[in-house]
Write an enzyme that holds these catalytic residues in place. Sequence first.
Site, PDB file in Angstrom:
ATOM      1  N   HIS A 128       0.617  -1.268   0.236  1.00 14.99           N
ATOM      2  CA  HIS A 128      -0.008   0.033   0.004  1.00 14.99           C
ATOM      3  C   HIS A 128       0.780   1.126  -0.477  1.00 14.99           C
ATOM      4  CE1 HIS A 128      -4.162  -1.864   0.129  1.00 14.99           C
ATOM      5  NE2 HIS A 128      -3.490  -2.724   1.544  1.00 14.99           N
ATOM      6  N   ALA A 173     -18.905  -2.727   6.613  1.00 12.04           N
ATOM      7  CA  ALA A 173     -19.271  -1.190   7.572  1.00 12.04           C
ATOM      8  C   ALA A 173     -20.286  -0.568   7.928  1.00 12.04           C
ATOM      9  CB  ALA A 173     -18.873   0.260   6.465  1.00 12.04           C
TER      10      ALA A 173
END
Length: 620
Positions: free
Chosen positions: A290, A475
């Site tokens: 990342h 989420a």
Amino acid sequence: MALPACAVRAFEPPRQPERGAPARTTCPRRHSRVEAELAESRPGSVAASVRAGPPRGVSHGFHTRPLLDKPRKASSSLAGAACAPLFVLLSRGRRRRMHVLRRRWDLGSLCRALLTRGLAALGHSLKHVLGAIISKIFGPLASVGNMDEKSNKLLLALVMLFLFAVIVLQYVCPGTECQLLRLQAFSSPVPDPYRSEDESSARFVPRYNFTRGDLLRKVDFDIKGDDLIVFLHIQKTGGTTFGRHLVRNIQLEQPCECRVGQKKCTCHRPGKRETWLFSRFSTGWSCGLHADWTELTSCVPSVVDGKRDARLRPSRWRIFQILDAARNFHYITILRDPVSRYLSEWRHVQRGATWKASLHVCDGRPPTSEELPSCYTGDDWSGCPLKEFMDCPYNLANNRQVRMLSDLTLVGCYNLSVMPEKQRNKVLLESAKSNLKHMAFFGLTEFQRKTQYLFEKTFNMNFISPFTQYNTTRASSVEINEEIQKRIEGLNFLDMELYSYAKDLFLQRYQFMRQKEHQEARRKRQEQRKFLKGRLLQTHFQSQGQGQSQNPNPNQSQNPNPNANQNLTQNLTQNLIQNLTQSSSQKENRESLKQNSGKEQNDNTSNGTNDYIGSVEKWR
């Protein structure tokens, strides 16, 4: 062959039993089916049929003949007497089949009777239940057990009045002003066509003023040359799904080769052994797990040039690397709503994710343990509650999208003592906005279809299958109250402002590209009309010249009148231009073109012109 006694008696003349006396048979089997058939074949032998009883499986309650039945006709009696010995001579299997057929017929009658009685009982029960409901609502208008005729009429009138009021309400108040008066049980929810993918209104009002250069993003991507797409993958923004689309869902001359069991795919240029995509699924984490914008801009050129020829480019001149990246390297990324991304990362950390392999290289070195402390002491942070996740001041999940998109060298990388916190946040936010605006492309997780559309228009590369919008995620399953949501927004205040900026730019780019597409289609239609107008004028003058050559007029040859011919030509030209430029229907255009061009054309020329007009209208 000896016949049984009951079969022998079938050939004897029928005997009339005495009135009132029970019928008797000499057959040893009193309840034999053969005996029942022989008894039924005799005229007037009702007692024998009663003794034989109904077929097996049928009760005496339904479809049984009374004892005092009318005598059968002579023809039916003779037919039964003639068929009885034949029935006895049949084999056992044939007789069994005949009994089965008769039983099925009787069972069908029984089922019909049961259905009739069942429906009657159901109607009676519904009547009582409805009466009980009305009595509870409107008072003691009728009793549950005994409902007279007046109460039934009143009940029916109330039900009809209620249904009529509902129908009138639906017709009188179809708009949103009567939404509160509508009964939700009787009206089905109709989807709003002006709702967008993220459940917000599609008619948004722009907040930022962007230039035409900021909105027009069209990259002349040369996949056969040296251009390279670099994907900046931010955690928990849907980058894994988008990365799979890049390697498996794009129409290419040479598609990527993805093998089962391997995470990376081979994405080579047509005719070369070089990759055109720098991402997780094509080259792996070549610049670290990342990697952010600061790492990629310094790492990607050296990695690509190292595979070609490491001696051609000095690695210490960062300015040349950035310029070369702006020329050949096209950066793309995906953003997400900060609150949803933060909760998704917390759930991911709960399952044991640490991202320890991230290098965080900035200005040529990784941060020290004092500059970037750890939030946990063990091997991972699995099972941490949300409060503990939010309480850590060194958590990189806070404002992660701004940190991933900004140039960290402007604020001294991870050294917080270089400048005050307020100034540091301002510099990071402005740098992230600038880098995001100048990227070749960025998409939003909440707008999958629009993301696909903008990517296709930017790079002129089409996807095979459309993107899917997933509104239910990990989420979304987390239930938080308003206080926790406000605290998450406070911890990610830079990401909140960046996402608002990115969403406004994204939607403006989408609308700009759609308007540009409509203008391009309109321009093509206008060019086609001009081409058609020139073709018709050329065809008209050719047909006029052929007509004058085939049918010469001696009077005109002796007394030519050029002014008349010129006026005629101008009139015809003006009529053609007016008919072609007017905004009317296709049928009116076709009729006007036929009237203006059919006066001076022969049959073959007229047919060809009409076919051409029809093809142009079909294209429109």
